[in-house]
Design a protein around this motif. Sequence first.
Motif, short mmCIF file in Angstrom:
data_model
loop_
_atom_site.label_atom_id
_atom_site.label_comp_id
_atom_site.label_asym_id
_atom_site.label_seq_id
_atom_site.Cartn_x
_atom_site.Cartn_y
_atom_site.Cartn_z
N ARG A 123 -9.34 -47.62 93.50
CA ARG A 123 -9.35 -46.94 94.65
C ARG A 123 -10.00 -47.49 95.93
N GLY B 168 -22.87 -37.01 90.30
CA GLY B 168 -21.46 -36.71 89.54
C GLY B 168 -21.01 -37.93 89.20
N VAL B 169 -21.74 -39.13 89.23
CA VAL B 169 -21.37 -40.61 88.97
C VAL B 169 -20.99 -40.67 87.44
N TRP C 158 -7.69 -37.45 104.86
CA TRP C 158 -6.60 -37.02 104.77
C TRP C 158 -6.41 -35.74 104.10
N GLN D 2 -17.77 -38.12 99.91
CA GLN D 2 -16.16 -38.14 99.24
C GLN D 2 -16.34 -38.94 98.14
N PRO D 3 -16.13 -38.78 96.73
CA PRO D 3 -16.31 -39.61 95.63
C PRO D 3 -15.05 -40.46 95.43
N PHE D 4 -14.99 -41.76 95.19
CA PHE D 4 -14.02 -42.58 94.71
C PHE D 4 -14.46 -43.27 93.59
N TRP D 5 -13.62 -43.14 92.45
CA TRP D 5 -13.71 -44.14 91.18
C TRP D 5 -13.05 -44.95 90.66
N GLN E 224 -7.82 -46.88 98.92
CA GLN E 224 -8.01 -45.37 99.35
C GLN E 224 -9.35 -45.43 100.09
N HIS F 91 -8.68 -46.70 103.55
CA HIS F 91 -7.77 -45.88 104.04
C HIS F 91 -8.40 -44.57 104.54
N TRP F 92 -9.36 -44.05 104.07
CA TRP F 92 -10.37 -42.86 104.31
C TRP F 92 -11.16 -43.34 105.44
#
Lengths: 200, 200
Positions: free
Chosen positions: A187, A168-169, A200, A180-183, A190, A193-194
């Motif tokens: 981010r 999914g990149v 969350w 959990q994906p972050f782009w 986040q 923080h995750w």
Amino acid sequence: MSEPLDFYFEFYSPYGYMASLRIDEIAERHGRQVNWKPFMLGATFKITGHKSLIDTPMMAEYTKNDLQRCARLQGVAFHFPDEFPKASLNCARAYYALVDDQPDQARALAKANYHAIFGLGQDGTKIELIAALAEDLGIDGQFIKDAVQTLEIKARLKQETQAAIDRGVFGAPFIFVDDQPFWGNDRLDQVNHWLETGGW
Amino acid sequence: MSEPLDFYFEFYSPYGYMASLRIDEIAERHGRQVNWKPFMLGATFKITGHKSLIDTPMMAEYTKNDLQRCARLQGVAFHFPDEFPKASLNCARAYYALVDDQPDQARALAKANYHAIFGLGQDGTKIELIAALAEDLGIDGQFIKDAVQTLEIKARLKQETQAAIDRGVFGAPFIFVDDQPFWGNDRLDQVNHWLETGGW
């Protein structure tokens, strides 16, 4: 020790460079390691229809300003390369030539390569430059020069890029924390923080 | 009082919605006001070649996850509309029908319209809905219904959209602080920092 983060990046992504300067420290703060995974961003552009921000109408001037602004805020040197974008095949292949047997040196070379491109604004795709950066790190430069020409390493980069797409990149940098994906460089707070909260 | 911020937004931009919930408070904290300036994001897509993130291959699932994640972090209700994207002509025209003579009510209606779309997931482009939201705010709903049909208001929205493009707006939300451009909900912390420090 929990699972490592996966840090997908493209050597000619300036926001990827900025993220590369922080991602290890963020992970270490929470007892995590990071898998660095270069891939060819151009392969995802063929799917998304996107182009480099610099080649996208209206976006070049803003992007150059935003990059300098983000770099100043982050307190890092940033030099936009005169030639941009360039195909980063050599950079990524050099990384994959090393990573299985010498993971620490592979990462050190990747960092040096990124610094050459966006810290100094050099043409970081030139194999002579990459081999010289390798030598500075005690890595056999001739081994790198030979390795990037092999069918095995060329196939490896294709496989890694396809695996990124399959996961999914679609952009760079792209980070997975426990799937959990972050782009995006924006981010990273986040991501931190995750890791801190467990989500969350 | 220093110059107001310019807040360019598209009513069917979910990140614009999220920014709309914070921008006034950020500006007020630093003694600034905000000009809300809806425009038609689709007009910029024709130039950049971009599409809605939801219609961009590979990006829909990530974007929906990211939006929910950002909304939870920001502590706001977020409901992704069943029909998305939709042409937000009525929303923006209703705003411009009011803004010259009743700027506070124009903004109140814009906030109510945004809330209907992304807080509640309703079809916020329906003129009956917009007129009802107006009535709730003490605005003549029939005036809104009539105004969005006039050539004058249709031309106004075209002018405002072209003026945004001429100024370099290529996405939403897009904020100018003293002519310094910031694109995206994820730049709001930088907007706040810029106001706080006078720039860096």
